[in-house]
Design a protein around this motif. Structure first.
Motif, PDB file in Angstrom:
ATOM      1  N   HIS A 169     -11.844   0.952   9.127  1.00 37.48           N
ATOM      2  CA  HIS A 169     -11.436   2.350   8.988  1.00 37.48           C
ATOM      3  C   HIS A 169     -12.542   3.223   9.582  1.00 37.48           C
ATOM      4  CE1 HIS A 169      -9.298   0.089   5.855  1.00 37.48           C
ATOM      5  NE2 HIS A 169      -8.363   1.020   5.889  1.00 37.48           N
TER       6      HIS A 169
ATOM      7  N   HIS B 246     -11.074   2.609  -0.969  1.00 38.18           N
ATOM      8  CA  HIS B 246      -9.921   2.204  -0.168  1.00 38.18           C
ATOM      9  C   HIS B 246     -10.003   0.754   0.309  1.00 38.18           C
ATOM     10  CE1 HIS B 246      -6.229   2.927   1.979  1.00 38.18           C
ATOM     11  NE2 HIS B 246      -6.771   2.529   3.116  1.00 38.18           N
ATOM     12  N   GLY B 247     -10.412   0.526   1.567  1.00 37.16           N
ATOM     13  CA  GLY B 247     -10.406  -0.814   2.135  1.00 37.16           C
ATOM     14  C   GLY B 247     -11.239  -1.810   1.357  1.00 37.16           C
TER      15      GLY B 247
ATOM     16  N   HIS C  52      -8.184   6.347   3.242  1.00 35.96           N
ATOM     17  CA  HIS C  52      -7.924   5.616   4.488  1.00 35.96           C
ATOM     18  C   HIS C  52      -8.373   6.382   5.721  1.00 35.96           C
ATOM     19  CE1 HIS C  52      -5.697   3.044   7.375  1.00 35.96           C
ATOM     20  NE2 HIS C  52      -5.527   4.194   8.018  1.00 35.96           N
TER      21      HIS C  52
ATOM     22  N   ASP D 192      -2.180  10.028   1.858  1.00 37.48           N
ATOM     23  CA  ASP D 192      -2.997   8.833   2.086  1.00 37.48           C
ATOM     24  C   ASP D 192      -2.095   7.646   2.383  1.00 37.48           C
ATOM     25  OD1 ASP D 192      -5.369   7.096   2.017  1.00 37.48           O
ATOM     26  OD2 ASP D 192      -6.239   8.658   0.756  1.00 37.48           O
ATOM     27  N   GLU D 193      -2.739   6.526   2.660  1.00 35.30           N
ATOM     28  CA  GLU D 193      -2.060   5.237   2.769  1.00 35.30           C
ATOM     29  C   GLU D 193      -2.179   4.597   1.388  1.00 35.30           C
ATOM     30  OE1 GLU D 193      -2.768   1.894   6.035  1.00 35.30           O
ATOM     31  OE2 GLU D 193      -4.149   1.660   4.342  1.00 35.30           O
TER      32      GLU D 193
ATOM     33  N   ASN E 198     -15.276   1.601   2.378  1.00 39.53           N
ATOM     34  CA  ASN E 198     -14.241   1.030   3.241  1.00 39.53           C
ATOM     35  C   ASN E 198     -14.707  -0.275   3.872  1.00 39.53           C
ATOM     36  OD1 ASN E 198     -11.519   2.115   3.596  1.00 39.53           O
ATOM     37  ND2 ASN E 198     -12.532   4.068   4.038  1.00 39.53           N
TER      38      ASN E 198
END
Length: 282
Positions: free
Chosen positions: A65, A139-140, A259, A196-197, A111
């Motif tokens: 990301h 996130h990630g 994300h 967002d995702e 991330n």
């Protein structure tokens, strides 16, 4: 004419196979990462006295990301100036050694995706947290590419499944739980709109305190792609997007938001992370 048609046919078939192979390679990378090497040399770090040290770790070996990571760094720097923190940003796993890691009050997996630490470094991080340190994930940091049971259990408390694809980015109202430490909810609105995702996990996170959530019935959670046909479910009406827990003498915090670079322009999202860091320091 037949020969030309034959050549065109074989060319099209080759292109189709190439696209399928590229898609499969991409999915493999997202799920497993492509570790190249693990850094083991200790970096040179000068820790300023009387400043809480925060480690922002942005290494990736799976999906990167990149724009979000780049957008986050000036935000963390601004927080450091405001609160008098020392922020050390790196993608070098060599910092995960017992001598240096103990100097940090909190570690942020910014991330970070894929296998990013070797077994000794993983053990150092887990012992650091259980002895009173803190680990935060953005996130990630919660996707399915890490393949580390301790990390999955103590940071996430659940297992990543997928994220929506059609559309990938969706707007939802983020609601804040009130029955949590007030440090985590300080100056946050009761709810706010955020795009967002939205990660979908295989179940509700266990043994955690939910900090914020969305109404999962208000998004399209379908994540089916190519031959993957079983990712058309969501987490239901109560869809957590940030949570925390105690781990031994330490703490962990995770949010599935963050994300895209636009997330770092959302004052409420930034406030949530700011609060989370402050929560780990007390």
């Amino acid at each position: 004419m037949k020969r030309i048609a034959k050549v065109i046919g074989w060319t099209l078939l080759g292109l189709i196979l190439l696209v399928v192979a590229a898609g499969g390679l991409f999915i493999y990378k997202v799920q497993n990462g492509f570790p190249v090497s693990y850094e083991t040399e200790k970096p040179v770090i000068t820790f300023p006295p009387n400043q809480p040290a925060i480690l922002v770790f942005s290494k990736t070996t799976a999906f990167r990301h990149g724009e979000s990571i780049e957008a986050s760094l000036p935000v963390f720097s601004a927080m450091a100036r405001q609160y008098g923190w020392f922020v050390y940003e790196t993608e070098d796993g060599g910092v995960f050694n017992p001598e240096q890691l103990t100097h940090f009050k909190a570690v942020i997996f910014n991330n970070s995706t894929g296998p990013v630490l070797n077994e000794a470094q993983q053990q150092t991080l887990s012992q650091y947290v259980e002895a009173g340190g803190a680990l935060l994930g953005i996130h990630g940091a919660g996707d399915g590419s890490h393949h580390w049971p301790w990390y999955e259990q103590h940071l996430l408390g659940t297992r990543f499944s997928h994220h929506p694809l059609s559309p990938q980015f969706q707007q939802a109202d983020v609601h804040v739980e009130t029955a949590v430490d007030s440090t985590l909810t300080r100056q946050l609105p009761a709810s706010w709109g955020h795009t967002d995702e939205w990660y979908v996990f295989q179940g509700q996170p266990k043994d955690v305190q939910i900090v914020s959530y969305i109404d999962g019935t208000h998004i399209v959670p379908n994540g089916n792609i190519l031959w993957v046909k079983d990712k058309n479910f969501g987490m239901g009406k109560y869809h957590p997007v940030a949570w925390c827990r105690s781990v031994g003498k330490g703490k962990t915090f995770y949010t599935s938001m963050g994300h895209a670079k636009d997330a770092w322009q959302d004052p409420a999202f930034v406030r949530l992370l700011e609060n989370a860091i402050n929560w780990t320091l007390h």
